[in-house]
Design a protein around this motif. Structure first.
Motif, PDB file in Angstrom:
ATOM      1  N   ALA A 174       0.826  -1.221   0.000  1.00 16.99           N
ATOM      2  CA  ALA A 174       0.000   0.000   0.000  1.00 16.99           C
ATOM      3  C   ALA A 174       0.856   1.266   0.000  1.00 16.99           C
ATOM      4  CB  ALA A 174      -0.912   0.005   1.217  1.00 16.99           C
ATOM      5  N   GLN A 175       2.181   1.106   0.141  1.00 16.79           N
ATOM      6  CA  GLN A 175       3.043   2.299   0.289  1.00 16.79           C
ATOM      7  C   GLN A 175       2.870   3.290  -0.854  1.00 16.79           C
ATOM      8  OE1 GLN A 175       7.190   2.074   1.227  1.00 16.79           O
ATOM      9  NE2 GLN A 175       6.911   0.548   2.830  1.00 16.79           N
ATOM     10  N   ASN A 176       2.974   2.783  -2.091  1.00 12.51           N
ATOM     11  CA  ASN A 176       2.936   3.673  -3.250  1.00 12.51           C
ATOM     12  C   ASN A 176       1.654   4.514  -3.282  1.00 12.51           C
ATOM     13  OD1 ASN A 176       2.281   4.000  -6.431  1.00 12.51           O
ATOM     14  ND2 ASN A 176       4.475   4.176  -5.977  1.00 12.51           N
ATOM     15  N   ALA A 177       0.516   3.852  -3.005  1.00  7.37           N
ATOM     16  CA  ALA A 177      -0.778   4.562  -3.036  1.00  7.37           C
ATOM     17  C   ALA A 177      -0.820   5.639  -1.944  1.00  7.37           C
ATOM     18  CB  ALA A 177      -1.912   3.568  -2.852  1.00  7.37           C
ATOM     19  N   ILE A 178      -0.225   5.351  -0.793  1.00  7.85           N
ATOM     20  CA  ILE A 178      -0.260   6.324   0.320  1.00  7.85           C
ATOM     21  C   ILE A 178       0.591   7.553  -0.029  1.00  7.85           C
ATOM     22  CG2 ILE A 178       0.305   6.693   2.779  1.00  7.85           C
ATOM     23  CD1 ILE A 178      -1.996   4.686   2.284  1.00  7.85           C
ATOM     24  N   TYR A 179       1.781   7.292  -0.622  1.00  3.95           N
ATOM     25  CA  TYR A 179       2.628   8.445  -1.004  1.00  3.95           C
ATOM     26  C   TYR A 179       1.869   9.320  -1.989  1.00  3.95           C
ATOM     27  CZ  TYR A 179       6.260   5.490   1.008  1.00  3.95           C
ATOM     28  OH  TYR A 179       6.982   4.688   1.849  1.00  3.95           O
ATOM     29  N   ARG A 180       1.199   8.685  -2.962  1.00  6.65           N
ATOM     30  CA  ARG A 180       0.482   9.462  -3.993  1.00  6.65           C
ATOM     31  C   ARG A 180      -0.717  10.205  -3.375  1.00  6.65           C
ATOM     32  NH1 ARG A 180       2.271   8.870  -8.873  1.00  6.65           N
ATOM     33  NH2 ARG A 180       3.958   7.366  -9.101  1.00  6.65           N
ATOM     34  N   LYS A 181      -1.342   9.562  -2.372  1.00 12.82           N
ATOM     35  CA  LYS A 181      -2.515  10.194  -1.756  1.00 12.82           C
ATOM     36  C   LYS A 181      -2.133  11.483  -1.017  1.00 12.82           C
ATOM     37  CE  LYS A 181      -6.161   9.019   1.597  1.00 12.82           C
ATOM     38  NZ  LYS A 181      -6.681   7.971   2.478  1.00 12.82           N
ATOM     39  N   TYR A 182      -0.980  11.476  -0.348  1.00 11.72           N
ATOM     40  CA  TYR A 182      -0.653  12.612   0.531  1.00 11.72           C
ATOM     41  C   TYR A 182       0.471  13.519   0.023  1.00 11.72           C
ATOM     42  CZ  TYR A 182      -3.661  10.445   4.033  1.00 11.72           C
ATOM     43  OH  TYR A 182      -4.750   9.923   4.698  1.00 11.72           O
ATOM     44  N   ARG A 183       1.071  13.211  -1.158  1.00  9.09           N
ATOM     45  CA  ARG A 183       2.263  13.988  -1.542  1.00  9.09           C
ATOM     46  C   ARG A 183       1.931  15.457  -1.814  1.00  9.09           C
ATOM     47  NH1 ARG A 183       3.150  12.020  -7.790  1.00  9.09           N
ATOM     48  NH2 ARG A 183       0.960  12.322  -8.245  1.00  9.09           N
ATOM     49  N   ASP A 184       0.725  15.746  -2.333  1.00  6.89           N
ATOM     50  CA  ASP A 184       0.406  17.154  -2.639  1.00  6.89           C
ATOM     51  C   ASP A 184       0.443  18.002  -1.371  1.00  6.89           C
ATOM     52  OD1 ASP A 184       0.189  16.457  -5.208  1.00  6.89           O
ATOM     53  OD2 ASP A 184      -2.020  16.453  -5.289  1.00  6.89           O
ATOM     54  N   ARG A 185      -0.120  17.429  -0.316  1.00 11.46           N
ATOM     55  CA  ARG A 185      -0.123  18.168   0.958  1.00 11.46           C
ATOM     56  C   ARG A 185       1.299  18.335   1.485  1.00 11.46           C
ATOM     57  NH1 ARG A 185      -3.362  15.468   5.753  1.00 11.46           N
ATOM     58  NH2 ARG A 185      -1.274  14.686   6.123  1.00 11.46           N
ATOM     59  N   LEU A 186       2.104  17.289   1.282  1.00 10.00           N
ATOM     60  CA  LEU A 186       3.507  17.345   1.722  1.00 10.00           C
ATOM     61  C   LEU A 186       4.233  18.481   1.022  1.00 10.00           C
ATOM     62  CD1 LEU A 186       5.972  15.894   3.162  1.00 10.00           C
ATOM     63  CD2 LEU A 186       6.226  14.571   1.080  1.00 10.00           C
ATOM     64  N   TYR A 187       4.006  18.584  -0.304  1.00 12.38           N
ATOM     65  CA  TYR A 187       4.680  19.634  -1.072  1.00 12.38           C
ATOM     66  C   TYR A 187       4.102  21.011  -0.766  1.00 12.38           C
ATOM     67  CZ  TYR A 187       7.801  16.745  -3.789  1.00 12.38           C
ATOM     68  OH  TYR A 187       8.842  15.924  -4.149  1.00 12.38           O
ATOM     69  N   LYS A 188       2.779  21.042  -0.512  1.00 15.84           N
ATOM     70  CA  LYS A 188       2.111  22.334  -0.311  1.00 15.84           C
ATOM     71  C   LYS A 188       2.570  23.013   0.976  1.00 15.84           C
ATOM     72  CE  LYS A 188      -2.518  24.109  -0.170  1.00 15.84           C
ATOM     73  NZ  LYS A 188      -3.724  23.633   0.431  1.00 15.84           N
ATOM     74  N   ASP A 189       2.430  22.304   2.106  1.00 17.09           N
ATOM     75  CA  ASP A 189       2.782  22.985   3.364  1.00 17.09           C
ATOM     76  C   ASP A 189       3.763  22.199   4.227  1.00 17.09           C
ATOM     77  OD1 ASP A 189       1.231  20.955   4.282  1.00 17.09           O
ATOM     78  OD2 ASP A 189      -0.513  22.179   4.755  1.00 17.09           O
ATOM     79  N   GLY A 190       4.366  21.160   3.638  1.00 17.79           N
ATOM     80  CA  GLY A 190       5.396  20.409   4.373  1.00 17.79           C
ATOM     81  C   GLY A 190       4.840  19.474   5.445  1.00 17.79           C
ATOM     82  N   THR A 191       3.494  19.291   5.481  1.00 15.00           N
ATOM     83  CA  THR A 191       2.934  18.360   6.493  1.00 15.00           C
ATOM     84  C   THR A 191       3.463  16.952   6.237  1.00 15.00           C
ATOM     85  OG1 THR A 191       0.896  19.617   6.374  1.00 15.00           O
ATOM     86  CG2 THR A 191       0.789  17.520   7.551  1.00 15.00           C
ATOM     87  N   PRO A 192       4.156  16.363   7.215  1.00 19.08           N
ATOM     88  CA  PRO A 192       4.709  15.024   6.970  1.00 19.08           C
ATOM     89  C   PRO A 192       3.601  13.990   6.715  1.00 19.08           C
ATOM     90  CG  PRO A 192       5.401  15.887   9.126  1.00 19.08           C
ATOM     91  CD  PRO A 192       4.396  16.838   8.582  1.00 19.08           C
ATOM     92  N   ILE A 193       3.922  13.024   5.894  1.00 19.42           N
ATOM     93  CA  ILE A 193       2.994  11.899   5.700  1.00 19.42           C
ATOM     94  C   ILE A 193       3.201  10.967   6.888  1.00 19.42           C
ATOM     95  CG2 ILE A 193       2.394   9.925   4.247  1.00 19.42           C
ATOM     96  CD1 ILE A 193       3.640  11.410   1.880  1.00 19.42           C
ATOM     97  N   LYS A 194       2.160  10.720   7.654  1.00 16.17           N
ATOM     98  CA  LYS A 194       2.261   9.798   8.807  1.00 16.17           C
ATOM     99  C   LYS A 194       1.058   8.874   8.723  1.00 16.17           C
ATOM    100  CE  LYS A 194       3.545  11.785  12.883  1.00 16.17           C
ATOM    101  NZ  LYS A 194       3.338  12.801  13.936  1.00 16.17           N
ATOM    102  N   ALA A 195       1.296   7.651   8.296  1.00 14.16           N
ATOM    103  CA  ALA A 195       0.153   6.746   8.089  1.00 14.16           C
ATOM    104  C   ALA A 195       0.504   5.331   8.531  1.00 14.16           C
ATOM    105  CB  ALA A 195      -0.238   6.745   6.617  1.00 14.16           C
ATOM    106  N   ILE A 196      -0.507   4.639   9.029  1.00 15.50           N
ATOM    107  CA  ILE A 196      -0.345   3.194   9.268  1.00 15.50           C
ATOM    108  C   ILE A 196      -1.415   2.482   8.453  1.00 15.50           C
ATOM    109  CG2 ILE A 196       0.720   3.240  11.561  1.00 15.50           C
ATOM    110  CD1 ILE A 196      -2.133   2.666  12.685  1.00 15.50           C
ATOM    111  N   PHE A 197      -1.117   1.282   7.999  1.00 15.07           N
ATOM    112  CA  PHE A 197      -2.139   0.505   7.288  1.00 15.07           C
ATOM    113  C   PHE A 197      -2.062  -0.959   7.672  1.00 15.07           C
ATOM    114  CE2 PHE A 197       1.175   0.774   3.916  1.00 15.07           C
ATOM    115  CZ  PHE A 197       1.580   2.094   4.114  1.00 15.07           C
ATOM    116  N   PRO A 198      -2.972  -1.364   8.568  1.00 11.05           N
ATOM    117  CA  PRO A 198      -3.027  -2.770   8.972  1.00 11.05           C
ATOM    118  C   PRO A 198      -3.711  -3.590   7.890  1.00 11.05           C
ATOM    119  CG  PRO A 198      -4.639  -1.454  10.204  1.00 11.05           C
ATOM    120  CD  PRO A 198      -3.993  -0.538   9.219  1.00 11.05           C
ATOM    121  N   GLY A 199      -3.381  -4.858   7.794  1.00  8.16           N
ATOM    122  CA  GLY A 199      -4.076  -5.661   6.781  1.00  8.16           C
ATOM    123  C   GLY A 199      -3.664  -7.116   6.814  1.00  8.16           C
ATOM    124  N   ARG A 200      -4.502  -7.907   6.155  1.00 10.66           N
ATOM    125  CA  ARG A 200      -4.259  -9.354   6.076  1.00 10.66           C
ATOM    126  C   ARG A 200      -3.248  -9.620   4.967  1.00 10.66           C
ATOM    127  NH1 ARG A 200      -9.444 -11.042   5.870  1.00 10.66           N
ATOM    128  NH2 ARG A 200      -9.686 -11.934   7.925  1.00 10.66           N
TER     129      ARG A 200
END
Ligand code: FA5
Length: 351
Positions: A174-200
């Protein structure tokens, strides 16, 4: 002889009326229609009669035989129905509208540990993401710096669908999808991407006390400016001390995963044997729990993030193994065993 037939009919009626159980009826059947039964005896005794008498008597005895058989059948059915009704009446009443007795259900121990980890990471500003179990080769391997035919693929065999998709072997998918989901915000105001994704996760491998073909992981990533190994160690330590609520011995050793550089294996001192060695820790005293490392520049680039500007760490916590350690479950296979005595004894006061 006709008198005998009539007497037999009357006797049969009396006895049938007195029969109280299917066993009584069976006894009657044997004594009237069995090999040495009364009706059979009558049939046998007709040898000395004239052909005409034998014909009339034959009809009368056969008629009796058929009526006895029918009456026995009917009585058996009546008694069986009554016996069933008695069993039904004896059952406790079940009221579907009554409130559910919650003490009879419980959360699965893996759910308990997963929710606990989610609470801990949410309190540290991480978002909780959901991701599918069926993924593409790109998500599970190529986007993670594992090209086709790379030897690192041998570490994780999984189950493939006919259309080329696969059951994810690691939550890293899921890493790639998470980076793509939050990268705009990261570039816009520098908010770090901080995510966890549990799964089977699924792996085509033999099972033993610490390996299952279906198990749970919880991936975590943090990407931002100047994120370093110290951040990684801080979050790992905080999570483990919160989960176990006591001091736990851990060790960090180098580990290879194509999607991190440097990569580490975070092992936990086996809590089943106290570090002495047992089947749950493959007799080493340590259990591989949470590989981790600094995200490889190629992986960030593939997610649309410039590795010269941002860095990050990632970890892949073995949730099922964490549940083993937390609840002292010696064999990982018990989690999928479905035995309620095993599964409903765990609770967590923080849920
Ligand atoms: C991985 O799956 C990497 N994706 C983890 C990672 C993420 C590394 C991010 C670096 C950065 P590994 O195959 O070692 O790594 O599995 C991670 C954890 O999942 C193991 O430590 C273990 O706790 C658990 N695990 C792996 N295979 C099984 C299995 N067959 N049964 C139960 N738990 C397993």
């Amino acid at each position: 002889m006709f008198t005998q037939v009539n007497e037999l009919r009357d006797r049969f009626r009396d006895l049938l009326a007195k029969a109280k159980s299917t066993a009584d009826v069976e006894e009657l059947r044997v004594s009237f229609l069995g090999k040495s039964g009364s009706v059979t005896g009558l049939l046998k005794s007709m040898g000395g009669l004239s052909p005409e008498d034998r014909k009339t008597m034959g009809q009368a005895v056969n008629d009796l035989k058929n009526r006895v058989a029918e009456a026995l059948q009917e009585k058996t059915e009546q008694l069986k129905a009554a016996e069933l009704q008695r069993e039904i009446d004896a059952l406790p009443l079940f009221d579907v509208s009554a409130p559910r007795d919650l003490s009879r259900g419980s959360y699965h121990p893996i759910t308990l540990v997963q929710r606990q980890c989610e609470t801990i990471f949410k309190s540290m500003g991480f978002t909780v993401e959901d991701y599918s179990e069926i993924v593409t080769d790109y998500e599970c391997f190529e986007s993670l710096n594992i090209p086709k035919f790379h030897p690192a693929r041998d570490m994780q065999d999984t189950y493939y669908l006919e259309n080329g998709q696969l059951l994810k072997s690691q939550t890293s998918a899921a890493q790639n999808a998470i980076y793509r989901k939050y990268r705009d915000r990261l570039y816009k105001d520098g908010t770090p991407i901080k995510a966890i994704f549990p799964g089977r996760c699924f792996r085509n491998e033999s099972t033993d006390a610490c390996h299952e073909n279906t198990f749970f992981q919880m991936e975590g990533v943090m990407v931002g400016r100047d994120i370093s190994i110290s951040n990684l160690i801080f979050f790992m330590k905080t999570m483990l001390s919160e989960v176990f609520r006591r001091d736990i011995k851990v060790r960090l050793r180098p580990g290879f995963f194509p999607f991190v550089e440097p990569g580490f294996e975070l092992d936990i001192n086996c809590l089943i044997c106290g570090g002495e060695g047992c089947p749950s820790c493959k007799h080493s005293g340590w259990l591989e729990l949470c590989p981790c490392g600094m995200i490889h520049p190629n992986v960030l680039r593939e997610g649309g993030i410039d590795p010269d500007e941002f860095t990050g760490f990632a970890f892949g916590l073995g949730l099922t193994r964490l549940a083993m350690m937390k609840y002292g479950v010696k064999d990982i296979r018990d989690f999928n065993g479905g035995l309620l005595e095993n599964l409903d004894q765990f609770t967590d006061d923080r849920l």
